[in-house]
Enzyme design. Structure first.
Site, mmCIF file in Angstrom:
data_model
loop_
_atom_site.group_PDB
_atom_site.id
_atom_site.type_symbol
_atom_site.label_atom_id
_atom_site.label_comp_id
_atom_site.label_asym_id
_atom_site.label_seq_id
_atom_site.Cartn_x
_atom_site.Cartn_y
_atom_site.Cartn_z
ATOM 1 N N HIS A 116 0.820 -1.220 0.000
ATOM 2 C CA HIS A 116 0.000 0.000 0.000
ATOM 3 C C HIS A 116 0.846 1.260 0.000
ATOM 4 C CE1 HIS A 116 -1.550 -2.980 3.100
ATOM 5 N NE2 HIS A 116 -2.460 -3.097 2.152
ATOM 6 N N HIS A 175 1.184 4.456 2.033
ATOM 7 C CA HIS A 175 0.763 4.920 3.352
ATOM 8 C C HIS A 175 0.809 6.439 3.419
ATOM 9 C CE1 HIS A 175 0.532 1.141 5.951
ATOM 10 N NE2 HIS A 175 0.679 0.715 4.711
ATOM 11 N N HIS A 219 -3.046 3.647 5.852
ATOM 12 C CA HIS A 219 -3.152 3.686 4.398
ATOM 13 C C HIS A 219 -3.561 5.083 3.951
ATOM 14 C CE1 HIS A 219 -4.102 -0.918 4.225
ATOM 15 N NE2 HIS A 219 -2.953 -0.631 4.830
ATOM 16 N N HIS A 269 -11.317 0.184 3.593
ATOM 17 C CA HIS A 269 -10.205 -0.539 2.970
ATOM 18 C C HIS A 269 -10.724 -1.507 1.907
ATOM 19 C CE1 HIS A 269 -6.427 -2.625 2.503
ATOM 20 N NE2 HIS A 269 -7.039 -3.770 2.719
ATOM 21 N N HIS A 309 -9.222 2.327 -0.200
ATOM 22 C CA HIS A 309 -8.397 3.495 0.127
ATOM 23 C C HIS A 309 -7.641 3.798 -1.155
ATOM 24 C CE1 HIS A 309 -8.219 1.737 4.447
ATOM 25 N NE2 HIS A 309 -9.154 2.664 4.388
ATOM 26 N N ASP A 338 -4.553 1.698 -1.497
ATOM 27 C CA ASP A 338 -4.623 0.232 -1.555
ATOM 28 C C ASP A 338 -4.135 -0.296 -2.903
ATOM 29 O OD1 ASP A 338 -5.715 0.296 0.961
ATOM 30 O OD2 ASP A 338 -7.792 -0.009 0.293
ATOM 31 N N HIS A 382 3.889 -5.649 3.340
ATOM 32 C CA HIS A 382 3.586 -6.349 4.591
ATOM 33 C C HIS A 382 3.993 -7.817 4.571
ATOM 34 C CE1 HIS A 382 1.126 -3.089 6.431
ATOM 35 N NE2 HIS A 382 1.088 -2.700 5.164
ATOM 36 N N ARG A 441 4.950 -4.670 8.983
ATOM 37 C CA ARG A 441 5.516 -3.899 7.873
ATOM 38 C C ARG A 441 6.955 -4.397 7.688
ATOM 39 N NH1 ARG A 441 2.791 2.036 9.109
ATOM 40 N NH2 ARG A 441 0.710 1.192 9.482
HETATM 41 CU CU CU Z 1 0.466 -1.119 4.225
HETATM 42 ZN ZN ZN Z 2 -6.351 0.210 2.841
#
Ligand code: CU
Ligand code: ZN
Length: 167
Positions: free
Chosen positions: A73, A75, A91, A99, A108, A111, A149, A166
């Site tokens: 993602h 962030h 995010h 999400h 998001h 995403d 992730h 993460r």
């Molecule tokens: Cu992330």
């Molecule tokens: Zn998200």
């Protein structure tokens, strides 16, 4: 040509956020360099290219668990200084949405779905994403971070798809 530095964190990226990755933007394209967070070995590059109303996202990542699936993602914050990249925030979500995945109505803006690693822990992905841009405005990803992730993003659990640490 005007250049703008964008910080990428990422969990993957940011490698940890240890210096952070840098998303280096040249107007129509930007790059995030992923560095591993503490205790991990994920690294890679994520390129973003504006193409009309969408942004083409091309990721090349290594150091992943063989055959693994890893959420990825954009962030909110371009701050990868924390050892676990928690400093990158949640995010990127300029429209206060729920999400989701890289496509679809509910998601998001940050995403990007999942990376799928091969037997050697390498992953490549090329997708077109809407809702983000490289220019100015509320949906600009300039200066933000990219995070990879440890686990799979289920694309539905709120607020982050239950994708784990993460890396
Ligand atoms: Cu992330
Ligand atoms: Zn998200």
């Amino acid at each position: 040509m005007k250049s703008v530095w964008i910080l990428v964190c990422g969990c993957v990226l940011l490698a940890a956020c240890s210096g952070g990755g840098n998303i280096f933007s040249k107007k129509q394209s930007a790059t995030a360099i992923l560095a591993p967070t503490k205790g991990n070995s994920v690294s890679g590059t994520v390129n973003f290219t504006q193409k009309g109303d969408v942004v083409v996202v091309e990721a090349k990542v290594s150091g992943l668990k063989p055959e693994g699936t890893n959420g990825i993602h954009v962030h909110e914050k371009g701050n990868c200084t924390a050892a676990d990249a928690s400093s990158a925030g949640g995010h990127f979500n300029p429209y206060s949405s729920q999400h989701g995945g890289a496509t679809g109505e509910v998601r998001h803006a940050g995403d990007l779905g999942n990376l799928k690693a091969d037997a050697n822990g390498n992953a490549q992905m090329s997708i077109e994403v809407s809702g983000i841009s490289l220019g100015a405005g509320p949906n600009s990803i300039a200066g933000r971070s990219v995070i990879v992730h440890a686990g799979m993003d289920d694309l539905k659990t709120q607020p982050a798809g239950n994708s784990g640490a993460r890396v």
